[in-house]
Design a protein around this motif. Structure first.
Motif, PDB file in Angstrom:
ATOM      1  N   HIS A   6     -11.941  -1.716  23.803  1.00 13.22           N
ATOM      2  CA  HIS A   6     -11.995  -1.662  22.307  1.00 13.22           C
ATOM      3  C   HIS A   6     -13.107  -1.692  21.702  1.00 13.22           C
ATOM      4  CE1 HIS A   6      -7.624  -2.800  20.994  1.00 13.22           C
ATOM      5  NE2 HIS A   6      -7.775  -3.349  22.218  1.00 13.22           N
ATOM      6  N   SER A   7     -14.200  -2.393  21.961  1.00 15.76           N
ATOM      7  CA  SER A   7     -15.823  -2.146  21.532  1.00 15.76           C
ATOM      8  C   SER A   7     -16.360  -0.775  21.667  1.00 15.76           C
ATOM      9  CB  SER A   7     -16.431  -3.158  22.107  1.00 15.76           C
ATOM     10  OG  SER A   7     -16.654  -3.000  23.383  1.00 15.76           O
ATOM     11  N   GLY A   8     -15.665   0.100  22.624  1.00 16.88           N
ATOM     12  CA  GLY A   8     -16.173   1.495  22.518  1.00 16.88           C
ATOM     13  C   GLY A   8     -17.301   1.590  23.619  1.00 16.88           C
ATOM     14  N   ILE A   9     -17.373   0.492  24.649  1.00 18.29           N
ATOM     15  CA  ILE A   9     -18.344   0.375  25.552  1.00 18.29           C
ATOM     16  C   ILE A   9     -17.811   1.353  26.594  1.00 18.29           C
ATOM     17  CG2 ILE A   9     -19.452  -0.940  27.320  1.00 18.29           C
ATOM     18  CD1 ILE A   9     -19.643  -3.054  25.122  1.00 18.29           C
ATOM     19  N   ALA A  10     -16.538   0.920  26.997  1.00 21.63           N
ATOM     20  CA  ALA A  10     -16.158   2.002  28.166  1.00 21.63           C
ATOM     21  C   ALA A  10     -14.673   2.481  27.877  1.00 21.63           C
ATOM     22  CB  ALA A  10     -15.768   0.630  29.354  1.00 21.63           C
ATOM     23  N   ARG A  11     -14.393   3.433  28.679  1.00 16.79           N
ATOM     24  CA  ARG A  11     -13.237   4.188  28.661  1.00 16.79           C
ATOM     25  C   ARG A  11     -12.322   3.662  30.039  1.00 16.79           C
ATOM     26  NH1 ARG A  11     -16.650   8.478  29.135  1.00 16.79           N
ATOM     27  NH2 ARG A  11     -16.332   9.914  30.525  1.00 16.79           N
ATOM     28  N   TYR A  12     -11.307   4.125  30.001  1.00 15.84           N
ATOM     29  CA  TYR A  12     -10.531   3.780  31.172  1.00 15.84           C
ATOM     30  C   TYR A  12      -9.703   5.050  31.497  1.00 15.84           C
ATOM     31  CZ  TYR A  12      -7.213   1.665  34.381  1.00 15.84           C
ATOM     32  OH  TYR A  12      -6.263   1.568  35.582  1.00 15.84           O
ATOM     33  N   GLU A  13      -9.890   5.531  32.739  1.00 17.81           N
ATOM     34  CA  GLU A  13      -9.260   6.770  33.006  1.00 17.81           C
ATOM     35  C   GLU A  13      -8.508   6.532  34.341  1.00 17.81           C
ATOM     36  OE1 GLU A  13     -11.573  10.303  32.883  1.00 17.81           O
ATOM     37  OE2 GLU A  13     -10.468  11.339  34.633  1.00 17.81           O
ATOM     38  N   TYR A  14      -7.334   7.332  34.358  1.00 15.65           N
ATOM     39  CA  TYR A  14      -6.336   6.868  35.480  1.00 15.65           C
ATOM     40  C   TYR A  14      -6.206   8.213  36.138  1.00 15.65           C
ATOM     41  CZ  TYR A  14      -2.213   5.717  38.329  1.00 15.65           C
ATOM     42  OH  TYR A  14      -1.419   5.758  39.270  1.00 15.65           O
ATOM     43  N   ARG A  15      -6.443   8.185  37.532  1.00 14.33           N
ATOM     44  CA  ARG A  15      -6.427   9.349  38.339  1.00 14.33           C
ATOM     45  C   ARG A  15      -5.249   9.060  39.243  1.00 14.33           C
ATOM     46  NH1 ARG A  15     -10.016  13.710  37.783  1.00 14.33           N
ATOM     47  NH2 ARG A  15     -10.691  13.569  35.884  1.00 14.33           N
ATOM     48  N   HIS A  16      -4.133   9.921  39.576  1.00 13.77           N
ATOM     49  CA  HIS A  16      -3.453   9.966  40.653  1.00 13.77           C
ATOM     50  C   HIS A  16      -3.955  10.240  41.988  1.00 13.77           C
ATOM     51  CE1 HIS A  16      -0.116  10.443  37.486  1.00 13.77           C
ATOM     52  NE2 HIS A  16      -0.713  11.246  37.088  1.00 13.77           N
ATOM     53  N   PHE A  17      -3.598   9.253  42.739  1.00 13.17           N
ATOM     54  CA  PHE A  17      -3.918   9.519  44.242  1.00 13.17           C
ATOM     55  C   PHE A  17      -2.702   8.982  45.205  1.00 13.17           C
ATOM     56  CE2 PHE A  17      -6.209   8.603  48.344  1.00 13.17           C
ATOM     57  CZ  PHE A  17      -6.795   9.623  48.563  1.00 13.17           C
TER      58      PHE A  17
ATOM     59  N   VAL B  87      -3.656  13.667  21.244  1.00 13.28           N
ATOM     60  CA  VAL B  87      -4.359  12.249  21.063  1.00 13.28           C
ATOM     61  C   VAL B  87      -3.471  11.434  20.142  1.00 13.28           C
ATOM     62  CG1 VAL B  87      -6.610  11.119  20.215  1.00 13.28           C
ATOM     63  CG2 VAL B  87      -6.455  13.542  21.225  1.00 13.28           C
ATOM     64  N   GLY B  88      -3.367  10.046  20.585  1.00 15.53           N
ATOM     65  CA  GLY B  88      -2.705   9.103  19.932  1.00 15.53           C
ATOM     66  C   GLY B  88      -3.379   7.761  20.051  1.00 15.53           C
ATOM     67  N   GLU B  89      -2.456   6.619  20.147  1.00 12.24           N
ATOM     68  CA  GLU B  89      -2.878   5.258  20.167  1.00 12.24           C
ATOM     69  C   GLU B  89      -2.008   4.585  20.956  1.00 12.24           C
ATOM     70  OE1 GLU B  89      -4.700   3.041  16.790  1.00 12.24           O
ATOM     71  OE2 GLU B  89      -3.078   1.622  17.319  1.00 12.24           O
ATOM     72  N   HIS B  90      -2.588   3.923  22.032  1.00 15.71           N
ATOM     73  CA  HIS B  90      -1.638   3.177  22.763  1.00 15.71           C
ATOM     74  C   HIS B  90      -2.251   1.691  23.004  1.00 15.71           C
ATOM     75  CE1 HIS B  90       1.263   2.409  25.911  1.00 15.71           C
ATOM     76  NE2 HIS B  90       0.286   1.882  26.892  1.00 15.71           N
ATOM     77  N   LYS B  91      -1.347   0.824  22.508  1.00 17.81           N
ATOM     78  CA  LYS B  91      -1.667  -0.625  22.616  1.00 17.81           C
ATOM     79  C   LYS B  91      -2.803  -1.032  21.788  1.00 17.81           C
ATOM     80  CE  LYS B  91       1.689  -1.068  25.498  1.00 17.81           C
ATOM     81  NZ  LYS B  91       3.084  -1.373  25.212  1.00 17.81           N
ATOM     82  N   GLY B  92      -2.825  -0.129  20.538  1.00 17.98           N
ATOM     83  CA  GLY B  92      -4.171  -0.597  19.803  1.00 17.98           C
ATOM     84  C   GLY B  92      -5.491   0.331  20.195  1.00 17.98           C
ATOM     85  N   VAL B  93      -5.580   1.233  21.257  1.00 17.72           N
ATOM     86  CA  VAL B  93      -6.736   1.860  21.668  1.00 17.72           C
ATOM     87  C   VAL B  93      -6.160   3.249  21.848  1.00 17.72           C
ATOM     88  CG1 VAL B  93      -8.021   2.224  23.704  1.00 17.72           C
ATOM     89  CG2 VAL B  93      -7.175  -0.163  23.286  1.00 17.72           C
ATOM     90  N   ARG B  94      -7.372   4.143  21.200  1.00 15.86           N
ATOM     91  CA  ARG B  94      -7.200   5.667  21.118  1.00 15.86           C
ATOM     92  C   ARG B  94      -6.865   6.043  22.841  1.00 15.86           C
ATOM     93  NH1 ARG B  94      -9.480  10.252  22.805  1.00 15.86           N
ATOM     94  NH2 ARG B  94      -9.886  11.888  21.156  1.00 15.86           N
ATOM     95  N   SER B  95      -5.559   7.013  22.786  1.00 15.79           N
ATOM     96  CA  SER B  95      -5.390   7.262  24.048  1.00 15.79           C
ATOM     97  C   SER B  95      -5.154   8.789  24.118  1.00 15.79           C
ATOM     98  CB  SER B  95      -3.962   6.545  24.423  1.00 15.79           C
ATOM     99  OG  SER B  95      -3.036   7.151  23.598  1.00 15.79           O
ATOM    100  N   GLU B  96      -5.181   9.403  25.243  1.00 15.87           N
ATOM    101  CA  GLU B  96      -4.891  10.710  25.589  1.00 15.87           C
ATOM    102  C   GLU B  96      -4.239  10.667  26.949  1.00 15.87           C
ATOM    103  OE1 GLU B  96      -8.079  13.878  26.136  1.00 15.87           O
ATOM    104  OE2 GLU B  96      -8.963  12.245  24.898  1.00 15.87           O
ATOM    105  N   ARG B  97      -3.990  11.880  27.464  1.00 16.27           N
ATOM    106  CA  ARG B  97      -3.360  11.837  29.060  1.00 16.27           C
ATOM    107  C   ARG B  97      -4.496  11.264  29.846  1.00 16.27           C
ATOM    108  NH1 ARG B  97       0.257  16.006  31.513  1.00 16.27           N
ATOM    109  NH2 ARG B  97       0.129  16.953  29.541  1.00 16.27           N
ATOM    110  N   HIS B  98      -4.294  10.257  30.460  1.00 12.39           N
ATOM    111  CA  HIS B  98      -5.203   9.783  31.602  1.00 12.39           C
ATOM    112  C   HIS B  98      -6.250   8.806  31.057  1.00 12.39           C
ATOM    113  CE1 HIS B  98      -3.623  12.322  35.011  1.00 12.39           C
ATOM    114  NE2 HIS B  98      -3.481  13.314  34.050  1.00 12.39           N
ATOM    115  N   VAL B  99      -6.456   8.864  29.817  1.00  7.17           N
ATOM    116  CA  VAL B  99      -7.634   8.127  29.223  1.00  7.17           C
ATOM    117  C   VAL B  99      -7.321   7.222  28.268  1.00  7.17           C
ATOM    118  CG1 VAL B  99      -9.899   8.474  28.274  1.00  7.17           C
ATOM    119  CG2 VAL B  99      -9.075  10.173  29.859  1.00  7.17           C
ATOM    120  N   LEU B 100      -7.776   5.946  28.279  1.00  8.82           N
ATOM    121  CA  LEU B 100      -7.830   5.006  26.956  1.00  8.82           C
ATOM    122  C   LEU B 100      -9.137   4.633  26.671  1.00  8.82           C
ATOM    123  CD1 LEU B 100      -5.188   2.240  28.084  1.00  8.82           C
ATOM    124  CD2 LEU B 100      -4.870   3.759  26.318  1.00  8.82           C
TER     125      LEU B 100
END
Lengths: 137, 116
Positions: A6-17, B87-100
């Motif tokens: 939320h604070s913009g420090i980190a982004r979370y990325e999901y990769r399929h494995f 690009v959208g918002e998911h649970k209050g966070v900027r989101s796009e495919r694979h990335v929050l």
């Protein structure tokens, strides 16, 4: 963790494995098809948290698409044609090339993550501080 | 309130993803049978790489394709490229495919996972 995102420090990325075969691959492909219509994270959450969605069936995926207001015909065509299969397999190959061999696995700025959630949070904070110091110097 | 709910859901999502295991595999409080099963299979995979992995034939076939018809397999296709995303918002966070989260965030938490 959410504070860091939320604070913009980190982004979370999901990769399929994919390690569990066809059901896993189908779920990944359905999620990508949902992503074509802006609902990637809705499918992600459902496949992780929703017991009904976790049947990983074609019918279940279509129901999920309908529930999320997607264009069901487009979604169905996407999953039936396995439109994202190559992308997922390429993601898998790329993961292997950087040393991923199982799930769940985390990387923080490309580095192996700590073994605990608290350790990961500390690692993220340390990485953010390192970036700040680098930018400040 | 909405932000709190969104934050909890994001944490929940991530926490579900967390579990016990080896390197980079955190021990979360939300450890589930699924995660334990994944960890077990992951260990099996590490012991016997590529066993029961559906894409294995593709992995094995790819070098043959490259040597047999390299012109049909351009270098650029070896890179994981995600198309321009919604690009959208998911649970209050900027989101796009694979990335929050924000794309310029200094720290990237990358999670490799399997939904099943």
């Amino acid at each position: 963790m959410e504070e860091l995102i939320h604070s913009g420090i980190a982004r979370y990325e999901y990769r399929h494995f994919i390690i569990f075969g066809s059901a896993s691959q189908f779920a990944a492909m359905a999620t990508e098809c949902a992503g074509d219509q802006g609902a990637w994270w809705e499918f992600h959450d459902a496949y992780l948290l929703d017991a009904q969605a976790r049947s990983f069936t074609r019918a279940g995926a279509i129901d999920l698409a309908r529930d999320n207001g997607l264009d069901v015909a487009r979604f169905t065509q996407c999953i039936d044609n396995e439109e994202h299969r190559d992308r997922i397999l390429e993601m898998q190959r790329h993961a292997r090339s950087v040393g991923i061999s199982g799930t769940p696995t985390f990387r923080i700025n490309g580095q192996p993550a700590a073994r605990s959630l608290s350790g990961i949070i500390e690692q993220v904070r340390a990485a953010a501080e390192a970036v700040e110091n680098q930018e400040g110097s | 309130m909405t932000r709190l709910f969104a934050a909890l859901l994001v944490v929940g999502s991530i926490a579900v993803a967390c579990g016990s295991g080896g390197e980079g595999q955190p021990t979360g409080t939300a450890t589930s049978e699924r995660v334990e099963r994944q960890a077990t299979v992951a260990q099996q995979q590490q012991a016997a790489p590529d066993a029961d992995v559906e894409e294995q034939p593709v992995d094995e076939a790819e070098p043959q394709q490259q040597t047999a018809a390299p012109e049909e397999e351009p270098q650029e296709q070896q890179v994981v490229e995600l198309p321009t995303e919604i690009v959208g918002e998911h649970k209050g966070v900027r989101s796009e495919r694979h990335v929050l989260g924000e794309p310029d965030a200094p720290v990237e938490i990358r999670y490799y996972g399997d939904f099943t």
